[in-house]
Design a protein around this motif. Structure first.
Motif, PDB file in Angstrom:
ATOM      1  N   PHE A   1    -101.389 -28.750 145.257  1.00 18.14           N
ATOM      2  CA  PHE A   1    -100.669 -27.661 144.621  1.00 18.14           C
ATOM      3  C   PHE A   1    -101.638 -26.735 143.897  1.00 18.14           C
ATOM      4  CE2 PHE A   1     -98.666 -25.981 140.756  1.00 18.14           C
ATOM      5  CZ  PHE A   1     -97.691 -25.177 141.334  1.00 18.14           C
ATOM      6  N   LEU A   2    -102.548 -27.310 143.125  1.00 16.75           N
ATOM      7  CA  LEU A   2    -103.517 -26.485 142.394  1.00 16.75           C
ATOM      8  C   LEU A   2    -104.476 -25.781 143.350  1.00 16.75           C
ATOM      9  CD1 LEU A   2    -104.242 -28.797 139.346  1.00 16.75           C
ATOM     10  CD2 LEU A   2    -102.829 -26.732 139.418  1.00 16.75           C
ATOM     11  N   GLN A   3    -104.795 -26.423 144.447  1.00 15.90           N
ATOM     12  CA  GLN A   3    -105.662 -25.797 145.451  1.00 15.90           C
ATOM     13  C   GLN A   3    -104.974 -24.573 146.064  1.00 15.90           C
ATOM     14  OE1 GLN A   3    -106.461 -28.268 148.886  1.00 15.90           O
ATOM     15  NE2 GLN A   3    -108.579 -27.529 148.980  1.00 15.90           N
TER      16      GLN A   3
ATOM     17  N   LEU B   1     -99.192 -46.674 144.409  1.00 20.32           N
ATOM     18  CA  LEU B   1     -99.042 -45.715 145.508  1.00 20.32           C
ATOM     19  C   LEU B   1     -98.362 -44.435 145.044  1.00 20.32           C
ATOM     20  CD1 LEU B   1     -98.071 -48.046 148.481  1.00 20.32           C
ATOM     21  CD2 LEU B   1    -100.221 -46.830 148.133  1.00 20.32           C
ATOM     22  N   SER B   2     -97.402 -44.562 144.156  1.00 18.15           N
ATOM     23  CA  SER B   2     -96.732 -43.368 143.624  1.00 18.15           C
ATOM     24  C   SER B   2     -97.705 -42.508 142.833  1.00 18.15           C
ATOM     25  CB  SER B   2     -95.565 -43.773 142.729  1.00 18.15           C
ATOM     26  OG  SER B   2     -94.602 -44.469 143.457  1.00 18.15           O
TER      27      SER B   2
ATOM     28  N   PHE C   1     -98.837 -38.748 143.753  1.00 20.04           N
ATOM     29  CA  PHE C   1     -98.669 -37.674 142.782  1.00 20.04           C
ATOM     30  C   PHE C   1     -99.990 -36.946 142.546  1.00 20.04           C
ATOM     31  CE2 PHE C   1     -98.756 -36.164 138.355  1.00 20.04           C
ATOM     32  CZ  PHE C   1     -97.754 -35.200 138.437  1.00 20.04           C
ATOM     33  N   GLY C   2    -101.087 -37.685 142.474  1.00 15.14           N
ATOM     34  CA  GLY C   2    -102.397 -37.068 142.292  1.00 15.14           C
ATOM     35  C   GLY C   2    -102.768 -36.161 143.448  1.00 15.14           C
ATOM     36  N   PHE C   3    -102.538 -36.610 144.678  1.00 17.50           N
ATOM     37  CA  PHE C   3    -102.817 -35.768 145.840  1.00 17.50           C
ATOM     38  C   PHE C   3    -101.933 -34.532 145.849  1.00 17.50           C
ATOM     39  CE2 PHE C   3    -104.682 -39.593 148.054  1.00 17.50           C
ATOM     40  CZ  PHE C   3    -105.953 -39.071 148.134  1.00 17.50           C
TER      41      PHE C   3
END
Length: 65
Positions: A43-45, A31-32, A36-38
């Protein structure tokens, strides 16, 4: 109940609890990593939306074969 039978029962309980702790650690880690991926994606979006320089190839990572 004899002492050896009590020890066996407690050993089984300890083993079960250890396996549950291991499973919980795996789930917590997964889940972590997903969170983190989302977070990184969003952030990059946002960074791309605020950028004044146009992106030359926005689909480049998807087209790598």
């Amino acid at each position: 109940m004899t002492p050896s039978k009590t020890n066996d029962i407690l050993a089984i309980d300890r083993t079960r609890m250890a396996s549950e702790r291991t499973l919980q650690a795996w789930v917590r880690t997964a889940l972590s990593m997903i969170a983190f991926g989302f977070t990184l994606y969003k952030f990059l979006q946002v960074m791309q939306a605020q950028s004044t320089v146009p992106v030359l190839r926005p689909q480049a990572p998807r087209n790598v074969d």
